[in-house]
Design an enzyme around this catalytic site. Sequence first.
Site, PDB file in Angstrom:
ATOM      1  N   ASP A  20       0.829  -1.206   0.000  1.00  0.00           N
ATOM      2  CA  ASP A  20       0.000   0.000   0.000  1.00  0.00           C
ATOM      3  C   ASP A  20       0.870   1.265   0.000  1.00  0.00           C
ATOM      4  O   ASP A  20       1.982   1.264   0.530  1.00  0.00           O
ATOM      5  CB  ASP A  20      -0.904  -0.022   1.248  1.00  0.00           C
ATOM      6  CG  ASP A  20      -2.041   0.975   1.148  1.00  0.00           C
ATOM      7  OD1 ASP A  20      -2.400   1.377   0.012  1.00  0.00           O
ATOM      8  OD2 ASP A  20      -2.582   1.361   2.195  1.00  0.00           O
ATOM      9  N   HIS A  37       2.029   3.278  -9.105  1.00  0.00           N
ATOM     10  CA  HIS A  37       1.819   1.842  -9.328  1.00  0.00           C
ATOM     11  C   HIS A  37       2.980   1.251 -10.137  1.00  0.00           C
ATOM     12  O   HIS A  37       3.414   0.131  -9.887  1.00  0.00           O
ATOM     13  CB  HIS A  37       0.490   1.600 -10.050  1.00  0.00           C
ATOM     14  CG  HIS A  37      -0.708   2.039  -9.256  1.00  0.00           C
ATOM     15  ND1 HIS A  37      -0.868   1.732  -7.924  1.00  0.00           N
ATOM     16  CD2 HIS A  37      -1.802   2.782  -9.601  1.00  0.00           C
ATOM     17  CE1 HIS A  37      -2.009   2.250  -7.483  1.00  0.00           C
ATOM     18  NE2 HIS A  37      -2.585   2.893  -8.485  1.00  0.00           N
ATOM     19  N   LEU A 131      10.781 -20.387  -4.178  1.00  0.00           N
ATOM     20  CA  LEU A 131       9.774 -19.496  -3.582  1.00  0.00           C
ATOM     21  C   LEU A 131       8.463 -19.651  -4.332  1.00  0.00           C
ATOM     22  O   LEU A 131       8.450 -19.709  -5.563  1.00  0.00           O
ATOM     23  CB  LEU A 131      10.235 -18.033  -3.692  1.00  0.00           C
ATOM     24  CG  LEU A 131       9.202 -16.962  -3.292  1.00  0.00           C
ATOM     25  CD1 LEU A 131       9.021 -16.925  -1.770  1.00  0.00           C
ATOM     26  CD2 LEU A 131       9.615 -15.574  -3.773  1.00  0.00           C
TER      27      LEU A 131
HETATM   28  C1  IPE Z   1      -5.470  -2.643   0.059  1.00  0.00           C
HETATM   29  O1  IPE Z   1      -5.156  -1.300  -0.112  1.00  0.00           O
HETATM   30  C2  IPE Z   1      -5.428  -3.340  -1.246  1.00  0.00           C
HETATM   31  C3  IPE Z   1      -4.110  -3.423  -1.870  1.00  0.00           C
HETATM   32  C4  IPE Z   1      -2.985  -2.991  -1.376  1.00  0.00           C
HETATM   33  C5  IPE Z   1      -4.100  -4.063  -3.145  1.00  0.00           C
HETATM   34  P1  IPE Z   1      -6.291  -0.185  -0.203  1.00  0.00           P
HETATM   35  O2  IPE Z   1      -5.585   1.104  -0.331  1.00  0.00           O
HETATM   36  O3  IPE Z   1      -7.273  -0.526  -1.251  1.00  0.00           O
HETATM   37  O4  IPE Z   1      -6.993  -0.330   1.221  1.00  0.00           O
HETATM   38  P2  IPE Z   1      -7.863   0.696   2.059  1.00  0.00           P
HETATM   39  O5  IPE Z   1      -8.940   1.203   1.157  1.00  0.00           O
HETATM   40  O6  IPE Z   1      -6.939   1.796   2.494  1.00  0.00           O
HETATM   41  O7  IPE Z   1      -8.352  -0.100   3.223  1.00  0.00           O
HETATM   42  C1  IPE Z   2      -1.810   0.240  -3.265  1.00  0.00           C
HETATM   43  O1  IPE Z   2      -1.563   1.590  -3.313  1.00  0.00           O
HETATM   44  C2  IPE Z   2      -2.060  -0.342  -4.629  1.00  0.00           C
HETATM   45  C3  IPE Z   2      -3.461  -0.713  -4.869  1.00  0.00           C
HETATM   46  C4  IPE Z   2      -4.416  -0.669  -3.989  1.00  0.00           C
HETATM   47  C5  IPE Z   2      -3.794  -1.175  -6.191  1.00  0.00           C
HETATM   48  P1  IPE Z   2      -2.740   2.650  -3.265  1.00  0.00           P
HETATM   49  O2  IPE Z   2      -3.142   2.970  -4.669  1.00  0.00           O
HETATM   50  O3  IPE Z   2      -3.825   2.209  -2.366  1.00  0.00           O
HETATM   51  O4  IPE Z   2      -1.979   3.877  -2.642  1.00  0.00           O
HETATM   52  P2  IPE Z   2      -2.526   4.928  -1.594  1.00  0.00           P
HETATM   53  O5  IPE Z   2      -3.005   4.156  -0.403  1.00  0.00           O
HETATM   54  O6  IPE Z   2      -3.657   5.655  -2.271  1.00  0.00           O
HETATM   55  O7  IPE Z   2      -1.372   5.800  -1.291  1.00  0.00           O
HETATM   56 MG    MG Z   3      -4.138   2.444  -0.354  1.00  0.00          MG
END
Ligand code: IPE
Ligand code: IPE
Ligand code: MG
Length: 235
Positions: A20, A37, A131
Amino acid sequence: MTSSVSHSSSGGLHAAIIMDGNGRWALRRGLPRIAGHRAGAEALRRTVEAAVKHGVGTLTVYAFSSDNWNRPKEEVGALMKLFLAWLRSEVRRCIDNGVRVTVIGRRDRLPRLMLPAIEECESRTAHGARLHLRLAVDYSARDQLLAAARRPGATANRAALSCALGSPDVDLLIRTGGEQRLSDFLLWECAYAELYFTPRLWPDFGPEDLSQALAEFHTRDRRFGGLPAVVSSRG
Ligand code: IPE
Ligand code: IPE
Ligand code: MG
């Protein structure tokens, strides 16, 4: 009562990562979220290589949750393109590093051209024995549990459900990006996982961070409801 703790079938530690913080990483640089990303895909490559070196048995990474479909169409589309590119570009590296790749989650809602890429990546890496990398895409732990419970002839016991989920229990769960929640990831498998939260944004995560998380994991006293090792050995 029997223990619900099952361990990785391929042996070794099962680490899971909620990757995240990509969006915030990009935002801080004045870049579009998709740049975060893209940088996140690089972080995954580094982390997989580091996990192999550390002898991690299974690594499950949360790449796209079923709730992530709620994001803007452009971001979802860009993410799907990135997965496709990752699957195609990483196969060779995974084969060379002994990494077996499988994709977990629903497949019926993914863009159709991703399916052959997933199958090809899975079959070409199937012999990887160092792995097991599991990529969670369109994944929801709740939906996985419901699907397992609804299978025809499903037996309602711990071992059968674990087996239906097809996943070993998680030993170490890492979440980057500073949030301290599971966001519907591996809810059953994390029953006794050690939780490790770091403010590091996923695109900045690297081998050092993995080493640190593993070092911390090895200091934890995992009791599974019993007593600390030193107390129980004294009787
Ligand atoms: C969780 O992250 C999903 C992934 C990292 C793929 P999100 O950014 O979607 O989660 P919330 O919305 O903060 O809980
Ligand atoms: C995690 O990073 C990747 C996915 C959920 C696909 P985020 O896109 O949730 O990044 P933040 O949380 O908005 O910084
Ligand atoms: Mg996120």
